[in-house]
Design a protein around this motif. Structure first.
Motif, PDB file in Angstrom:
ATOM      1  N   VAL A 189      -0.720  15.408   8.589  1.00  0.00           N
ATOM      2  CA  VAL A 189       0.346  14.651   9.732  1.00  0.00           C
ATOM      3  C   VAL A 189       1.326  13.789   9.345  1.00  0.00           C
ATOM      4  N   GLY A 190       2.298  14.278   9.687  1.00  0.00           N
ATOM      5  CA  GLY A 190       3.048  12.528   9.716  1.00  0.00           C
ATOM      6  C   GLY A 190       4.224  12.721   8.420  1.00  0.00           C
ATOM      7  N   THR A 191       5.438  12.463   8.135  1.00  0.00           N
ATOM      8  CA  THR A 191       6.220  12.653   7.037  1.00  0.00           C
ATOM      9  C   THR A 191       5.636  12.145   5.721  1.00  0.00           C
ATOM     10  N   GLU A 192       4.290  11.279   5.797  1.00  0.00           N
ATOM     11  CA  GLU A 192       3.302  11.247   4.206  1.00  0.00           C
ATOM     12  C   GLU A 192       2.760  12.265   4.087  1.00  0.00           C
ATOM     13  N   ALA A 193       2.723  13.135   4.145  1.00  0.00           N
ATOM     14  CA  ALA A 193       1.778  14.605   3.935  1.00  0.00           C
ATOM     15  C   ALA A 193       2.583  14.892   2.659  1.00  0.00           C
ATOM     16  N   ILE A 194       4.391  14.796   2.574  1.00  0.00           N
ATOM     17  CA  ILE A 194       4.917  15.527   2.036  1.00  0.00           C
ATOM     18  C   ILE A 194       4.330  14.676   0.281  1.00  0.00           C
ATOM     19  N   SER A 195       3.936  13.635   0.491  1.00  0.00           N
ATOM     20  CA  SER A 195       3.545  13.186  -0.996  1.00  0.00           C
ATOM     21  C   SER A 195       2.620  13.834  -1.003  1.00  0.00           C
ATOM     22  N   ARG A 196       1.469  14.806  -0.385  1.00  0.00           N
ATOM     23  CA  ARG A 196       0.227  15.899  -1.580  1.00  0.00           C
ATOM     24  C   ARG A 196       0.735  15.993  -2.225  1.00  0.00           C
ATOM     25  N   PHE A 197       1.934  16.920  -2.765  1.00  0.00           N
ATOM     26  CA  PHE A 197       2.976  17.842  -3.081  1.00  0.00           C
ATOM     27  C   PHE A 197       3.329  17.244  -4.348  1.00  0.00           C
ATOM     28  N   LEU A 198       3.710  15.686  -4.499  1.00  0.00           N
ATOM     29  CA  LEU A 198       4.115  14.696  -5.390  1.00  0.00           C
ATOM     30  C   LEU A 198       3.399  14.427  -6.497  1.00  0.00           C
ATOM     31  N   ARG A 199       3.824  13.959  -7.712  1.00  0.00           N
ATOM     32  CA  ARG A 199       3.619  13.179  -8.555  1.00  0.00           C
ATOM     33  C   ARG A 199       4.675  12.317  -9.282  1.00  0.00           C
ATOM     34  N   PRO A 200       3.730  11.302 -10.137  1.00  0.00           N
ATOM     35  CA  PRO A 200       4.763  10.134 -10.334  1.00  0.00           C
ATOM     36  C   PRO A 200       5.100  10.628 -11.897  1.00  0.00           C
ATOM     37  N   VAL A 201       6.113  10.789 -12.288  1.00  0.00           N
ATOM     38  CA  VAL A 201       6.531  10.531 -14.048  1.00  0.00           C
ATOM     39  C   VAL A 201       7.997   9.217 -13.799  1.00  0.00           C
ATOM     40  N   ALA A 202       7.415   8.472 -14.793  1.00  0.00           N
ATOM     41  CA  ALA A 202       8.371   7.600 -15.526  1.00  0.00           C
ATOM     42  C   ALA A 202       8.690   8.285 -16.212  1.00  0.00           C
ATOM     43  N   TYR A 203      10.112   7.624 -16.680  1.00  0.00           N
ATOM     44  CA  TYR A 203      11.280   7.716 -17.458  1.00  0.00           C
ATOM     45  C   TYR A 203      11.738   6.670 -18.086  1.00  0.00           C
ATOM     46  N   GLN A 204      11.242   6.540 -20.120  1.00  0.00           N
ATOM     47  CA  GLN A 204      11.168   4.947 -19.809  1.00  0.00           C
ATOM     48  C   GLN A 204      12.092   5.240 -21.455  1.00  0.00           C
ATOM     49  N   ASN A 205      13.277   4.194 -21.019  1.00  0.00           N
ATOM     50  CA  ASN A 205      14.608   4.442 -21.961  1.00  0.00           C
ATOM     51  C   ASN A 205      15.706   5.254 -22.245  1.00  0.00           C
ATOM     52  N   VAL A 206      15.483   6.124 -20.892  1.00  0.00           N
ATOM     53  CA  VAL A 206      16.091   7.140 -20.901  1.00  0.00           C
ATOM     54  C   VAL A 206      17.586   6.952 -20.010  1.00  0.00           C
ATOM     55  N   PRO A 207      18.337   7.454 -20.971  1.00  0.00           N
ATOM     56  CA  PRO A 207      20.135   7.036 -20.903  1.00  0.00           C
ATOM     57  C   PRO A 207      20.966   7.746 -19.820  1.00  0.00           C
ATOM     58  N   GLN A 208      21.695   7.299 -19.318  1.00  0.00           N
ATOM     59  CA  GLN A 208      21.522   7.612 -17.751  1.00  0.00           C
ATOM     60  C   GLN A 208      22.165   9.018 -17.094  1.00  0.00           C
ATOM     61  N   HIS A 209      22.985   9.790 -18.033  1.00  0.00           N
ATOM     62  CA  HIS A 209      23.188  11.016 -17.939  1.00  0.00           C
ATOM     63  C   HIS A 209      22.369  12.065 -18.323  1.00  0.00           C
ATOM     64  N   LEU A 210      20.742  11.157 -18.806  1.00  0.00           N
ATOM     65  CA  LEU A 210      20.084  12.748 -18.638  1.00  0.00           C
ATOM     66  C   LEU A 210      18.983  11.998 -17.600  1.00  0.00           C
ATOM     67  N   LEU A 211      19.166  10.987 -16.559  1.00  0.00           N
ATOM     68  CA  LEU A 211      18.248  10.588 -15.723  1.00  0.00           C
ATOM     69  C   LEU A 211      18.040  11.786 -14.814  1.00  0.00           C
ATOM     70  N   PRO A 212      17.364  12.112 -14.116  1.00  0.00           N
ATOM     71  CA  PRO A 212      17.225  12.465 -12.920  1.00  0.00           C
ATOM     72  C   PRO A 212      18.820  11.865 -11.844  1.00  0.00           C
ATOM     73  N   PRO A 213      18.918  12.456 -10.868  1.00  0.00           N
ATOM     74  CA  PRO A 213      20.102  11.078 -10.155  1.00  0.00           C
ATOM     75  C   PRO A 213      19.091  10.477  -9.270  1.00  0.00           C
ATOM     76  N   ALA A 214      17.832  10.543  -8.516  1.00  0.00           N
ATOM     77  CA  ALA A 214      17.455   9.347  -8.143  1.00  0.00           C
ATOM     78  C   ALA A 214      17.866   8.176  -8.566  1.00  0.00           C
ATOM     79  N   LEU A 215      17.026   8.250 -10.628  1.00  0.00           N
ATOM     80  CA  LEU A 215      17.029   6.898 -10.495  1.00  0.00           C
ATOM     81  C   LEU A 215      18.215   6.111 -11.840  1.00  0.00           C
ATOM     82  N   ARG A 216      19.190   7.183 -11.031  1.00  0.00           N
ATOM     83  CA  ARG A 216      20.301   6.440 -11.766  1.00  0.00           C
ATOM     84  C   ARG A 216      20.599   5.320 -11.297  1.00  0.00           C
ATOM     85  N   ASP A 217      21.724   4.063 -12.344  1.00  0.00           N
ATOM     86  CA  ASP A 217      22.315   3.309 -11.555  1.00  0.00           C
ATOM     87  C   ASP A 217      22.679   3.510 -10.988  1.00  0.00           C
ATOM     88  N   GLU A 218      24.088   3.729 -11.055  1.00  0.00           N
ATOM     89  CA  GLU A 218      25.400   4.015  -9.468  1.00  0.00           C
ATOM     90  C   GLU A 218      24.603   5.111  -8.355  1.00  0.00           C
TER      91      GLU A 218
END
Lengths: 483, 483
Positions: B444-473
């Motif tokens: 219950v509550g907004t944190e319930a969403i995190s049950r269905f997520l997992r972390p992914v790290a991007y190393q040295n990936v150029p801006q245009h290939l990053l998911p929008p959430a991780l871009r500098d702009e």
């Protein structure tokens, strides 16, 4: 040098004492203000630093990893402890969240609700063979669990018992001087002691780094307890590398040379070793490999690893469609790097047989005809710790390839190599099974602390009875998310 | 009204089609910008709101919960969907974290590393009997999984099949008009279909609200798959209430009256129903109860629940040291509220027999002599969704009692009652086993969403290939944690 008797298998009576002491320590340690755990972590770091010359010698005797590499691993180990000291001081990891009472909340009047993360309880840590410092007695799992507020019982790895005992002695001394509660940390020896600790009702979580087989067996134990507990197993990974046509054409020799450096680093005994390299058949990269691969033998960690390496290489080599590209000049005891080759058509025909981890200095080069096959391979592989693309900025396939790999791996790299895992805030060392048993967590980086925490909400609790992290006056000075 | 044939057990062929479609939907839905999932969630909310009059009638026919309560539950259900629409629009849930490259990072040069949370894949949701809207077809699990980017297959509860089919029809219609991908959501019927979905390799997580027995069986299935998957089971809880001497003396009659309201709410069919009330023997609260408890019969959800309620009451009543305080005037079909009584000495002698969930309008009043016994009880109880203290600001025992209860429960309340779980940011509806199978999460509550997520790290990936959430702009305009 530690006496041999100190590494004898822990008896049930000794384990009982250890677990009882850990339970007692939990009440004290979990209630200590997080920032007050920091000096204890720093004391352990400094003690290890001071003991490093002695410990590195023992480690090298037991693992053959080489003193340079082991000194580097000690730097990482000490850094991890200090980084977690900083994490608990800053307090963001507590995720303090405050919803003040709100009579106009749309689903009905909202009570005052405040949530933070609190420690789980005693944790059993199964040490790894290939990181005698960084994933062993005082490694990342221990550091993050202690930082979280949890006592730690380490099950020492049989590959470096003297080092485990010597490290434990250093840690015990540092904890005592720094005023940590008695029983906060201990080391046990022997498979049976590890299993008994994991299934003991006083233990509330397990952490493990090692093989898929051993990790799965422990995961099954943890899940089948009357009270199942979370088990954070970092198991196996093939860490495929996808080289696009443009990258192969423009940077072929550099890619081959860096790849060889990565898959032979530490004699290939890293969970992030690139075990598959996909290259365009047209670019001739395969022809560069025989010269680039060192033919000198490598000493592996121990006899068990040598035997399982030899068996795994033989099995992969004898799989239909696989040929030997480089076999080197091994000695009777020590293998030299092995490169096998196949094609993407073969891999796609039987991914289960060909996408397999070989722990040690072996890798499989896979030639493809069309770049679209890279996408097909990305779709069939199972969970990975890492997946790497060697590409060029104008590669039209790159965006889709990276999206597909992100669905399979914990970390996706571009034009770098997966070995050498930095300890940072954004690091993710995890991934879908069989890379790990807990894909939502990481065993490297500051987020590793959250494995040993669970949320508790306080409803309508007066200020003086709230944990300090949740009080309006914010006496800890930590980040609070207030609605 | 929906035709009966629509609620027949789902065939293996139908399930195959559902899972295949969910897999296809995942690629599209997971890649949609989070904020673009919001209109779809809002469309489902509005469609349910419009269909509420019709759905509430069916729900009442099938569950006997009463139209007022069901209308309130629909408000909550619609609110949840809209709240998750807001969560994905704000984007903080992605936990975007950026470590720019740093050549002077103490453990060695740090690469550019960026991490965010990404959806797991298709999720199977097991609907609850007691919340035909809020924890059923379009309830909190469905809303949070869809918001996270995961397709949902709901296993309908056998207690309200017509409502499940009717709700599914509304949801399907809303999803279609809002342009959701085909296969994003479906409902299946029958125990076998639920088990088959949970063990299918295309399914990546399970969520469940219900009994400890059923939940544990499904948890075991999820954990024993070749690829184990997370299973978020919200199981059972006794929700003890600890009344201090001062509170009993100053507010005895009010506490008794509020307690009766809480344990009889919804005929006691809430997982947060207070099943134990600890009161000082000296204050005479027990004597107030017979008059305060309504003697009218309550209609329970269905025949199965009636039977298991009768059995559980009988078993608890027949336990050594337990006596009947209130038995009411039940009819042949419907029980009236039952209050049993015992002492803390009896409870401490055999907590396993006495601290037990009875689903329905029954509770156990436990008289204690000394307040220190409250601490002893807090130490012996197992994992709980909630634990409540009725106390006074100057109670010297309160601080220690709250600390002990925080180690056992997901939510600790002060001078309020555990029933009525608000949906907020700081809410925590979870707790150590057997309250849940995943104590680090909330349903219950907004944190319930995190049950269905997992972390992914991007190393040295150029801006245009990053998911929008991780871009500098930061084109999504979401919170980014930049080192």
């Amino acid at each position: 040098m530690t006496d041999a008797w100190m590494t004898d298998a822990t008896t049930p009576q000794e384990l009982e004492h250890t677990l009882d002491a850990a339970t007692g320590a939990f009440e004290q340690w979990s209630r200590r203000r997080p920032a007050d755990r920091a000096p204890v972590l720093r004391a352990v770091a400094s003690a290890l630093e001071a003991a490093a010359p002695k410990l590195v010698v023992i480690a090298d005797e037991e693992t053959s990893l080489g003193q340079d590499r082991l000194r580097g691993e000690m730097v990482r180990t000490v850094f991890q402890l200090r980084l977690f000291a900083q994490v608990v001081t800053e307090g963001e990891y507590l995720r303090a969240t405050i919803d003040p009472a709100d009579p106009s909340w749309p689903m009905g009047p909202r009570p005052d609700l405040r949530r933070m993360l609190e420690p789980l309880g005693p944790v059993v840590v199964f040490a790894a063979s290939n990181f005698p410092f960084a994933f062993s007695v005082a490694g990342g799992d221990t550091a993050s669990a202690l930082a979280a507020g949890c006592p730690v019982v380490v099950k020492a790895h049989s590959g470096h018992p003297r080092l485990s005992a010597a490290t434990a002695e250093v840690v015990h001394g540092a904890l005592r001087s720094a005023g940590a509660p008695e029983g906060l940390f201990d080391v046990v020896f022997g498979t049976e002691a590890g299993r008994a600790a994991l299934t003991d009702p006083r233990v509330k979580a397990g952490a493990f780094t090692g093989s898929t087989e051993a990790g799965r067996a422990l995961f099954d134990l943890a899940a089948s307890r009357p009270e199942p507990i979370p088990f954070f197993g970092e198991l196996g990974s093939v860490n495929p590398v996808f080289v696009t046509k443009a990258a192969a054409e423009r940077r072929g020799p550099a890619i081959v040379s860096e790849f060889v450096g990565s898959f032979t680093l530490g004699a290939g005994q890293f969970c992030t070793k690139p075990g598959i390299l996909l290259v365009p058949a047209s670019a001739g990269l395969v022809d560069l490999l025989p010269e680039a691969v060192p033919s000198t033998p490598f000493t592996l960690l121990n006899e068990r690893i040598r035997a399982s390496y030899a068996g795994a290489v033989r099995e992969l080599r004898d799989t239909a469609g696989v040929r030997v590209l480089v076999s080197g000049t091994p000695t009777a005891a020590d293998p030299s790097p092995t490169v096998l080759r196949t094609t993407s058509a073969e891999l796609l025909r039987d991914p289960e047989a060909l996408v397999r981890e070989v722990f040690g200095p072996a890798t499989l080069v896979v030639e493809y005809a069309e770049e679209s096959e890279l996408l097909e391979v990305a779709r069939v592989i199972d969970g990975q710790l890492t997946a790497t693309v060697q590409g060029e900025d104008d590669d039209t396939i790159a965006a889709e390839l990276i999206r597909l790999l992100a669905a399979k791996a914990g970390r996706v790299l571009w034009n770098q190599w997966p070995t050498g895992v930095s300890v940072t805030h954004a690091q993710q060392h995890g991934g879908p099974y069989p890379a790990t048993t807990a894909p939502a967590t990481t065993s490297v980086g500051t987020e590793a602390i959250s494995r040993f925490l669970r949320p508790v909400a306080y409803q309508n609790v007066p200020q003086h009875l709230l944990p300090p992290a949740l009080r309006d006056e914010n006496p800890l000075g930590i980040p609070q998310r207030v609605s």
